[in-house]
Design an enzyme around this catalytic site. Structure first.
Site, short mmCIF file in Angstrom:
data_model
loop_
_atom_site.label_atom_id
_atom_site.label_comp_id
_atom_site.label_asym_id
_atom_site.label_seq_id
_atom_site.Cartn_x
_atom_site.Cartn_y
_atom_site.Cartn_z
N LYS A 195 11.92 8.51 9.09
CA LYS A 195 12.15 7.59 10.12
C LYS A 195 13.44 7.22 9.88
O LYS A 195 14.02 5.87 9.88
CB LYS A 195 11.12 6.48 9.82
CG LYS A 195 9.73 6.64 10.18
CD LYS A 195 9.69 6.59 11.70
CE LYS A 195 9.81 5.31 12.36
NZ LYS A 195 9.46 5.54 14.01
N ASP A 206 2.04 9.43 1.10
CA ASP A 206 0.95 8.95 0.87
C ASP A 206 -0.20 9.08 2.11
O ASP A 206 -1.21 9.16 2.03
CB ASP A 206 1.07 7.49 0.33
CG ASP A 206 -0.17 6.95 -0.10
OD1 ASP A 206 -1.12 7.71 -0.41
OD2 ASP A 206 -0.39 5.61 -0.27
N TYR A 235 7.44 2.25 -3.98
CA TYR A 235 6.75 2.06 -5.16
C TYR A 235 7.46 1.83 -6.23
O TYR A 235 7.03 1.83 -7.49
CB TYR A 235 6.31 3.67 -5.50
CG TYR A 235 5.03 3.99 -4.49
CD1 TYR A 235 5.31 4.16 -3.07
CD2 TYR A 235 3.74 4.04 -4.84
CE1 TYR A 235 3.97 4.20 -2.22
CE2 TYR A 235 2.72 4.39 -4.09
CZ TYR A 235 2.78 4.52 -2.64
OH TYR A 235 1.95 4.82 -1.69
N ASP A 261 6.09 9.66 12.74
CA ASP A 261 5.25 9.05 13.86
C ASP A 261 4.83 10.22 14.81
O ASP A 261 3.74 10.62 14.88
CB ASP A 261 5.52 7.84 14.57
CG ASP A 261 7.06 7.87 14.90
OD1 ASP A 261 7.86 8.72 14.84
OD2 ASP A 261 7.41 6.88 15.62
N ASP A 270 -3.55 11.62 3.31
CA ASP A 270 -4.92 11.34 3.66
C ASP A 270 -5.19 11.69 5.01
O ASP A 270 -6.52 12.16 5.23
CB ASP A 270 -4.99 9.74 3.58
CG ASP A 270 -5.29 9.31 2.14
OD1 ASP A 270 -4.74 10.20 1.31
OD2 ASP A 270 -5.99 8.26 2.03
C1 IPM Z 1 -2.64 7.90 -3.96
C2 IPM Z 1 -2.89 6.39 -4.08
C3 IPM Z 1 -1.86 5.73 -5.01
C4 IPM Z 1 -0.49 6.07 -4.17
C5 IPM Z 1 -2.24 4.12 -5.27
C6 IPM Z 1 -3.61 3.84 -5.64
C7 IPM Z 1 -1.26 3.20 -5.78
O1 IPM Z 1 -3.23 5.86 -2.82
O2 IPM Z 1 -2.68 8.32 -5.36
O3 IPM Z 1 -2.62 8.46 -3.04
O4 IPM Z 1 -0.30 5.10 -3.20
O5 IPM Z 1 0.15 6.75 -4.71
MN MN Z 2 -3.06 7.44 -1.39
#
Ligand code: IPM
Ligand code: MN
Ligand code: NAD
Length: 346
Positions: free
Chosen positions: A180, A237, A135, A213, A241
């Site tokens: 990793k 990240d 990032y 993984d 999710d």
């Molecule tokens: C999050 C999003 C952001 C990230 C993107 C939009 C840059 O996916 O907040 O998780 O990866 O941090």
């Molecule tokens: Mn994200």
């Protein structure tokens, strides 16, 4: 007096933010001293003015506000995502919000998609490093070769790892370090050294390093075995999710971007885990729960524990009664869902 910068952003950002803003008025009615200002930064503003986040606006947010309440950024008309980098990633980096705290405590058995797993078995918290890794956005494309550079520093990794160990100790939960290091020998080698140092400092925290993984597979099979998960920016990240799915999907997950030892007045940015969902925008299909629960995290950060808890209880009560947007299998419009989620507030 708490002063909040509100950035609704793009896509469904403004739609879910509209369901969180009444909570600020409600907190005020409960006696909390709070003011807020809605700032225009996002895709529309960028396309109209060429401005992403002007330096003067950044400095005002940093020095004149206590926290940022953020919707989402991402606009298909800006395919290189420039404004998202210069607004969201800049705020995380330049406010030194080194810890992205993403809790996962599913509110209802029916929301958990894992076979035979109940909500109460899952109590996870991702601690994601929030300023470094890939990032840093350094790299280049030269002819047929593309390079992205990931930067990891002892300072930022140390801050994240310490915050994760402290939280695991506080919760009495195990800590898992996702890495990793078998491939990323330099970057994750540095992470491994930080992890090993802190293991010695926190001998009572049950901690283990796991290849990321293998961790993802184990999380799906045995989520109850895990507690705090420490990870770098990129892996964090992805894990965020996955565990959003454990809570019922992207619409449900909340997050706090925090500075454990704040350098500035503005010490936190609170946002749902989801993005601007262009596929849903403008149709009233977005679930505002993640945004509302992120507002509860902000209230807790401001020391308003009672109000934070009341929001979480109200959301849970509505879900128990069957309040649901289409992502949860229901047919409520975003604003009807917002109303339902706020209905049991005292
Ligand atoms: C999050 C999003 C952001 C990230 C993107 C939009 C840059 O996916 O907040 O998780 O990866 O941090
Ligand atoms: Mn994200
Ligand atoms: P996304 O989170 O926007 O959407 C992923 C999926 O989840 C989509 O199917 C979407 O419809 C669904 N979803 C998301 N939020 C929902 C909600 N509140 N209710 C119901 N369903 C919801 O991720 P994406 O599609 O990968 O990205 C879209 C844009 O958002 C991109 O520009 C991306 O860069 C950006 N983004 C921004 C942030 C942020 O601002 N923090 C986070 C992630 C993605």
């Amino acid at each position: 007096m708490a002063h909040i910068a509100v950035i609704p952003g793009d896509g469904i950002g403004p739609e879910v933010m509209a369901e969180a803003l009444p909570l600020l008025g409600w907190a005020m009615a409960k006696g909390r001293r709070v003011t807020w200002e809605v700032l225009p930064y996002g895709g529309n503003h960028y396309l109209a003015s060429g401005e992403t986040l002007p330096d003067a606006a950044f400095e005002r947010i940093r020095d004149d506000f206590d926290a940022v309440l953020f919707g989402a950024v991402g606009d298909p008309r800006v395919p290189d995502g420039r404004h998202a980098e210069e607004i969201l990633l800049r705020l995380r980096r330049d406010l030194k919000l080194g810890v992205n705290h993403r809790p996962c405590a599913p509110m209802l058995d029916a929301l958990v998609p894992l076979k035979g797993v109940t909500a109460s078995e899952i109590q996870l918290e991702v601690f994601r490093e929030n300023t470094e890794g890939p990032y840093c956005l350094r790299g280049e494309t030269e002819g047929s070769q593309a390079i992205d550079i990931a930067v990891h520093t002892e300072a930022a990794v140390g801050v994240l790892m310490r915050a994760a160990f402290e939280r695991a100790l506080e919760l009495g939960r195990p800590l898992t370090f996702a890495h990793k290091a078998n491939v990323l020998k330099h970057g994750h080698g540095l992470w491994m050294r930080a992890f090993t140092r802190l293991q010695k400092e926190f001998p009572t925290v049950r901690s283990a390093a796991m290849h990321a993984d293998a961790l993802l597979c184990a999380l799906v099979q045995r989520p109850g075995d895990f507690g705090v998960i420490a990870a770098d920016n990129f892996l964090g990240d992805l894990i965020s999710d996955l565990i959003a799915a454990f809570q019922g999907g992207m619409g449900m997950a909340a997050s706090a971007n925090l500075a454990p030892a704040p350098s500035f007045r503005c010490s936190g940015l609170f946002e749902p885990v989801h993005g601007s969902a262009p596929d849903l925008a403008g149709q009233g299909l977005a679930n505002p729960a993640g945004m509302i629960l992120s507002t509860a995290l902000m209230f807790r950060h401001l020391g308003w524990e009672q109000e934070a808890g009341a929001i979480e209880s109200s959301v849970q009560e509505a879900l128990l009664k069957g309040a649901a947007t289409p992502d949860l299998g229901g047919s409520l419009h975003t604003s009807e869902m917002g109303q339902a989620l706020r209905a049991a507030l005292p």
